[in-house]
Design an enzyme around this catalytic site. Sequence first.
Site, mmCIF file in Angstrom:
data_model
loop_
_atom_site.group_PDB
_atom_site.id
_atom_site.type_symbol
_atom_site.label_atom_id
_atom_site.label_comp_id
_atom_site.label_asym_id
_atom_site.label_seq_id
_atom_site.Cartn_x
_atom_site.Cartn_y
_atom_site.Cartn_z
ATOM 1 N N CYS A 161 0.816 -1.221 0.000
ATOM 2 C CA CYS A 161 0.000 0.000 0.000
ATOM 3 C C CYS A 161 0.844 1.262 0.000
ATOM 4 O O CYS A 161 0.309 2.370 -0.148
ATOM 5 C CB CYS A 161 -0.932 -0.003 1.207
ATOM 6 S SG CYS A 161 -1.929 -1.495 1.332
ATOM 7 N N CYS A 215 -13.310 -0.785 7.797
ATOM 8 C CA CYS A 215 -12.436 -1.232 6.707
ATOM 9 C C CYS A 215 -12.468 -0.250 5.540
ATOM 10 O O CYS A 215 -13.521 0.297 5.193
ATOM 11 C CB CYS A 215 -12.877 -2.604 6.213
ATOM 12 S SG CYS A 215 -12.948 -3.887 7.506
ATOM 13 N N SER A 216 -11.318 -0.058 4.910
ATOM 14 C CA SER A 216 -11.238 0.818 3.744
ATOM 15 C C SER A 216 -11.865 0.156 2.528
ATOM 16 O O SER A 216 -12.285 -1.004 2.573
ATOM 17 C CB SER A 216 -9.781 1.203 3.471
ATOM 18 O OG SER A 216 -8.994 0.049 3.249
ATOM 19 N N ILE A 239 -12.422 -1.023 -1.597
ATOM 20 C CA ILE A 239 -11.790 -1.608 -2.782
ATOM 21 C C ILE A 239 -12.022 -0.638 -3.925
ATOM 22 O O ILE A 239 -13.149 -0.471 -4.392
ATOM 23 C CB ILE A 239 -12.374 -2.994 -3.088
ATOM 24 C CG1 ILE A 239 -12.108 -3.956 -1.931
ATOM 25 C CG2 ILE A 239 -11.793 -3.544 -4.389
ATOM 26 C CD1 ILE A 239 -12.847 -5.269 -2.033
ATOM 27 N N LYS A 271 -10.607 5.279 4.177
ATOM 28 C CA LYS A 271 -11.922 4.789 4.577
ATOM 29 C C LYS A 271 -13.025 5.359 3.703
ATOM 30 O O LYS A 271 -14.043 4.699 3.473
ATOM 31 C CB LYS A 271 -12.182 5.163 6.045
ATOM 32 C CG LYS A 271 -13.516 4.694 6.592
ATOM 33 C CD LYS A 271 -13.514 3.190 6.761
ATOM 34 C CE LYS A 271 -14.909 2.611 6.813
ATOM 35 N NZ LYS A 271 -15.545 2.516 5.502
ATOM 36 N N HIS A 303 -9.120 3.410 -1.428
ATOM 37 C CA HIS A 303 -7.776 2.858 -1.250
ATOM 38 C C HIS A 303 -7.361 2.009 -2.446
ATOM 39 O O HIS A 303 -7.236 0.782 -2.340
ATOM 40 C CB HIS A 303 -7.750 2.042 0.039
ATOM 41 C CG HIS A 303 -6.407 1.527 0.427
ATOM 42 N ND1 HIS A 303 -5.217 2.103 0.024
ATOM 43 C CD2 HIS A 303 -6.058 0.459 1.216
ATOM 44 C CE1 HIS A 303 -4.201 1.421 0.535
ATOM 45 N NE2 HIS A 303 -4.686 0.416 1.252
#
Length: 421
Positions: free
Chosen positions: A97, A240-241, A243, A363, A367
């Site tokens: 990342c 969770c971030s 997709i 978030k 990402h």
Amino acid sequence: MKVSIVGAYNSKFGAFVKRDRETGEVEDLKSFYELLTEAGAGAIADAGLEAKDIDAIWVGSCSPSLFVNQEHVGPLALEIDPEGLLFKPTTRTEGACATSSLAIYNAAYAVASGRFKNVLAIGVEKMNTLDTAGVTHALSCCSYWPEEGNKGMTFPGLFAELGKAYQEKEELSPEQLRIMLAHVSALNYRNGIQNPLAHFGPGSIPDINKLTTAEAILNLPESGKGSNPMIAPPLRLHDCSLITDGAAAVVLTSSDNAKANFNHAVELSGIGHVTDRMMLKERIGRLHELRATRHAVDLALKEAGATVDDLDLAEVHDCFTINQLLCVEAIGLSESGRAGYDFMSGKYDPDSDCPINLSGGLKSKGHPVGATGASMHALVYKQLVGEPIGVAAKGNPEVGMTVNIGGSGVTNCVSVMRRLK
């Protein structure tokens, strides 16, 4: 470091596919190649340059072979302007990342060496052509495969271990931690829905469902439509971030050249690039903190001749809400164990002395793993030159920080950015 960013571009982030739920067929609405060239061309134009003025290109892309069946992506940058960029050197970087922060750093080192005058650094990822299982596998390859990814350990699972260690160290009840993390999500949603480039931007799910307070998130059901199910305790869906598909890019040159020949310039004043051991089991006993990130922060601040008190804003790596707590403690903005309370008190809201993730963060902004670092740099640059995208930092910000992390706290990239003009 006497190297400055003089142009930046961030594409719209989102899920640029159309998926047939019955057949599973996926139509690509904006390709990897389109995102890459859009960002690169946008940054060059923002700098007031032409493609022929670029001497070299670094492209960060985390896992294009798994996401879009494409390797050897550096040369694809020539398609920004095949005539203007023909024969220019290109290099691809990878660091999970933190992939495109590494592209920026290598581009900056090339400028600092005197080898090149103007360099382009791009970050790009196209994730949504794969289904959830495919994305999970691709990302798991950024963990220690023999003992983590290959054993079914996902990144929510890895960061859940950090969350459990933090909860135990700070003696927090599950409900206390859940409330703290909900405040982090809510802040990012509030900021993100004002960012026209964000995946969860205006008109998105958090906007429509008014998920802009911790209470709204805490009141979501455990299951069913519109729920907030547990993914990997203590992390839930809204921890969770996203997709995401997207790209971002910056143009770098020497600070002397930037001051003399460009309308805007933000110096990359300090860099902290620190690597921790990849295997989570080798860090047992210190999973409650990002020690390597803290070391990277110290290096970046020292090189920049700055302190934490000088920061006017920061973009930090909230791949999961627990990591946002750990990042602000690693920076030193919050004391150890106090970040959650500080978020609850509004310490990092947009009108604060050092707001966090005005973009909406991973978030809410999204990402796209290979583009995240470049996006952080691009958006801090825009804040510092008075052209904020989305929520603006108060006053006339001069110094910003990016904290970009690859893997489960493994590749740590911290930049201190200072406006020159």
